[in-house]
Design a protein around this motif. Structure first.
Motif, short mmCIF file in Angstrom:
data_model
loop_
_atom_site.label_atom_id
_atom_site.label_comp_id
_atom_site.label_asym_id
_atom_site.label_seq_id
_atom_site.Cartn_x
_atom_site.Cartn_y
_atom_site.Cartn_z
N ASP A 90 55.23 27.35 40.65
CA ASP A 90 54.36 26.65 39.74
C ASP A 90 54.20 27.51 38.49
O ASP A 90 54.51 28.68 38.49
CB ASP A 90 52.99 26.43 40.40
N ASN A 91 53.69 26.88 37.44
CA ASN A 91 53.54 27.68 36.22
C ASN A 91 52.07 28.07 36.03
O ASN A 91 51.55 28.00 34.93
CB ASN A 91 54.08 26.94 35.00
N SER A 92 51.43 28.49 37.10
CA SER A 92 50.02 28.88 36.97
C SER A 92 49.89 30.24 36.30
O SER A 92 50.78 31.09 36.41
CB SER A 92 49.36 28.93 38.35
N ALA A 93 48.78 30.44 35.61
CA ALA A 93 48.49 31.74 35.02
C ALA A 93 48.38 32.79 36.13
O ALA A 93 48.76 33.95 35.94
CB ALA A 93 47.19 31.68 34.22
N LEU A 94 47.86 32.38 37.27
CA LEU A 94 47.72 33.31 38.40
C LEU A 94 49.09 33.83 38.84
O LEU A 94 49.28 35.05 39.00
CB LEU A 94 47.02 32.60 39.56
N PHE A 95 50.06 32.94 38.97
CA PHE A 95 51.40 33.38 39.37
C PHE A 95 52.03 34.23 38.28
O PHE A 95 52.64 35.27 38.54
CB PHE A 95 52.28 32.18 39.70
N ARG A 96 51.86 33.80 37.03
CA ARG A 96 52.42 34.57 35.92
C ARG A 96 51.84 35.99 35.93
O ARG A 96 52.56 36.96 35.70
CB ARG A 96 52.10 33.86 34.60
N GLY A 97 50.55 36.09 36.23
CA GLY A 97 49.93 37.40 36.31
C GLY A 97 50.52 38.26 37.41
O GLY A 97 50.85 39.43 37.20
N TRP A 98 50.69 37.67 38.58
CA TRP A 98 51.28 38.42 39.69
C TRP A 98 52.68 38.91 39.34
O TRP A 98 53.07 40.03 39.68
CB TRP A 98 51.34 37.57 40.96
N VAL A 99 53.43 38.04 38.66
CA VAL A 99 54.79 38.43 38.28
C VAL A 99 54.74 39.61 37.29
O VAL A 99 55.49 40.58 37.43
CB VAL A 99 55.55 37.22 37.67
N ALA A 100 53.82 39.52 36.31
CA ALA A 100 53.69 40.63 35.34
C ALA A 100 53.34 41.91 36.08
O ALA A 100 53.87 42.99 35.77
CB ALA A 100 52.62 40.30 34.31
N VAL A 326 40.20 36.04 36.23
CA VAL A 326 40.43 35.65 34.84
C VAL A 326 41.60 34.66 34.76
O VAL A 326 41.58 33.71 33.96
CB VAL A 326 40.60 36.89 33.92
N SER A 327 42.58 34.84 35.61
CA SER A 327 43.71 33.89 35.62
C SER A 327 43.29 32.55 36.20
O SER A 327 43.74 31.50 35.73
CB SER A 327 44.89 34.46 36.41
N GLN A 328 42.45 32.58 37.23
CA GLN A 328 41.95 31.30 37.77
C GLN A 328 41.20 30.54 36.68
O GLN A 328 41.34 29.32 36.53
CB GLN A 328 41.04 31.55 38.98
N LEU A 329 40.38 31.26 35.90
CA LEU A 329 39.65 30.61 34.81
C LEU A 329 40.62 30.02 33.79
O LEU A 329 40.40 28.93 33.26
CB LEU A 329 38.70 31.61 34.14
N GLN A 330 41.71 30.76 33.54
CA GLN A 330 42.71 30.25 32.59
C GLN A 330 43.35 28.98 33.15
O GLN A 330 43.55 28.01 32.41
CB GLN A 330 43.78 31.32 32.33
N ASP A 331 43.64 28.99 34.44
CA ASP A 331 44.23 27.79 35.04
C ASP A 331 43.27 26.61 35.01
O ASP A 331 43.70 25.45 34.97
CB ASP A 331 44.67 28.09 36.49
N GLU A 332 41.97 26.90 35.03
CA GLU A 332 40.99 25.82 34.96
C GLU A 332 40.68 25.42 33.52
O GLU A 332 39.85 24.55 33.26
CB GLU A 332 39.67 26.27 35.65
N GLY A 333 41.34 26.10 32.56
CA GLY A 333 41.11 25.81 31.15
C GLY A 333 39.76 26.32 30.67
O GLY A 333 39.24 25.87 29.65
#
Ligand SMILES: Cc1cc2nc3c(=O)[nH]c(=O)nc-3n(C[C@H](O)[C@H](O)[C@H](O)COP(=O)(O)OP(=O)(O)OC[C@H]3O[C@@H](n4cnc5c(N)ncnc54)[C@H](O)[C@@H]3O)c2cc1C
Length: 420
Positions: A90-100, A326-333
């Motif tokens: 998925d393109n979630s901010a949470l996943f993007r964060g984990w990848v970073a 913070v990524s969850q908040l980003q995913d929730e907009g």
């Protein structure tokens, strides 16, 4: 903000195993990811362990960006991660964060090399570009056919770019003329496309321009003798009467407030990157402490060493909690500038503490690339605490220094801006 890249991820379907939870992930935060994402994380980690970490010291020492990795990074979908939902992740901010975090854990320079391209530059186009501009550039950037850079900082303006930016853009008919200088631009020496931020002389607003290189009047010089993130080739850029078509002005950028939107989205990723630096250094220290024998016993058996490891793990755990939220908040907009700023400031400060503790545990060998090899123990190549220690300094400083991010939070608390 979605686009399609047919077939790009065929290879990544190969493995079905969930990534094992890292020992440094003490509260098992990885399990906040979906199973699909945890499978993708496993494949990305395998790539990093095999193709990035073992060579990271050499690239660092030679101050050479790992450009040969571009096709592999693209195959794994890492450039497209923020913008595309696939059946593989998925393109979630949470996943993007984990990848970073994972990339930085293996090599902070590689994380920056990818982050500048797919974080800063692609996000600028995704946020600021028209439909036509996104359709033109995003697939090529996601496929790694072109490499991009992000030119905001100037020789005279780092923290105060919002007010101080001096690079000018002057409209002449259907094109613009850019003049000025940029400093510290990651990937800047070899990028095919550089997003240049410049001030419109007519209305004083900051605008974004897609500068294709090479182009007359554009020159980039690699910054030499850098002692942090050495494998990122940062450049000084000079713009002398560079002509850019109106079609290559980012059409949805109206002023610096839109640049701030880009930075809000990418700043949380840098917090994750800092977490990866801390985890990488911590893992070096744990491995070293288990193998290094002094006074007839492994140093891991001594209370003072265990105290340092416990402090480091607590700092990593608190940082992970902040990054996840913070990524969850980003995913929730719902994520605000000040929440992203707090994450970046807090996690980079903890990162600095952790790399210092980890370096201390590794003693003299902790200041040499590959110093742990002196032990003759079974620790794989790339576990160089010295590299994480040095790289932490740049991560602490870019995307808003610790001070500036703290002052953004301070302004939110008090209602008073202390930095202007
Ligand atoms: C390795 C690396 C990669 C980078 N990559 C890029 C890139 O790809 N693109 C890009 O555009 N930029 C990039 N940068 C630039 C980076 O974003 C800046 O270095 C950063 O914003 C800080 O600016 P500065 O270095 O000019 O420091 P300055 O702004 O000069 O700050 C110096 C010190 O003064 C403090 N300070 C400044 N103003 C205040 C105030 N009002 N109150 C309190 N303290 C203050 C700062 O916190 C800092 O400690 C990169 C930098 C590095 C080191």
């Amino acid at each position: 903000m979605t686009f399609t890249l047919e077939g790009m991820h065929a290879e990544t379907a190969a493995s079905d195993a969930l990534a094992p939870v890292l020992e440094a992930d003490f509260y098992r935060f990885q399990q906040t990811l979906t199973d699909t994402e945890q499978r993708a994380l496993g494949r990305i980690r395998a790539f990093l362990d095999a193709e990035v970490r073992p060579f990271a010291d050499d690239h660092w020492e030679q101050a050479r960006s790992p450009r040969h990795l571009v096709p592999r990074i693209a195959e794994l979908g890492l450039y497209a991660n923020a913008f595309e939902r696939t059946r593989h992740f998925d393109n979630s901010a949470l996943f993007r964060g984990w990848v970073a975090m994972e990339i930085s854990r293996a090599d902070p320079s590689t994380a920056t090399f990818i982050g500048v391209h797919s974080g800063l530059a692609m996000t600028a186009i995704a946020v600021g570009g028209s439909e036509e501009q996104r359709a033109e550039w995003m697939p090529k950037l996601a496929a790694g056919e072109l490499i991009a850079a992000f030119g905001l900082t100037e020789p005279g303006h780092g923290s105060d770019t919002a007010k101080g930016l001096e690079t000018t853009a002057e409209r002449r008919g259907d094109h613009w003329v850019l003049n000025g200088a940029k400093r510290w631009i990651g990937n800047g020496a070899f990028a095919d496309l550089v997003v240049i931020w410049a001030r419109d002389v007519a209305d004083d607003q900051v605008k974004g321009f897609l500068v294709r290189t090479p182009t007359p009047g554009f020159s980039a010089t690699t910054i030499a003798r850098k002692q942090s993130l050495r494998a990122v080739e940062n450049a000084d850029i000079l713009l002398e009467d560079v002509i850019v078509a109106e079609n290559d002005r980012l059409q949805r950028i109206g002023g610096f407030r839109d640049v701030a939107v880009v930075l809000r989205l990418t700043r949380a990723d840098v917090a994750w990157q800092a977490l990866g630096v801390a985890v990488g250094a911590y893992e070096c220290a744990v491995a070293y402490a288990a193998h290094r024998v002094q006074f007839g016993k492994p140093i891991a058996s001594y209370q003072l060493v265990q105290q340092k490891l416990a402090d480091a793990l607590a700092a990593i755990t608190a940082s992970t909690a902040l990054c996840v939220r913070v990524s969850q908040l980003q995913d929730e907009g719902e994520q605000t500038d000040q929440q992203a700023a707090m994450a970046k400031a807090f996690v980079t400060a903890r990162m600095r503490e952790v790399v210092a503790l980890a370096r201390e545990i590794c003693g003299g060998n902790g200041i040499q690339l590959g110093g742990h090899e002196q032990l003759g123990a079974d620790i794989p190549p790339g576990y160089s605490v010295a590299r994480y220690f040095a790289d932490a300094e740049a991560v602490y400083t870019f995307e808003g220094t610790y001070d500036m991010n703290s002052l953004i939070v301070g302004r939110a608390i008090t209602g008073i801006a202390a930095f202007v």
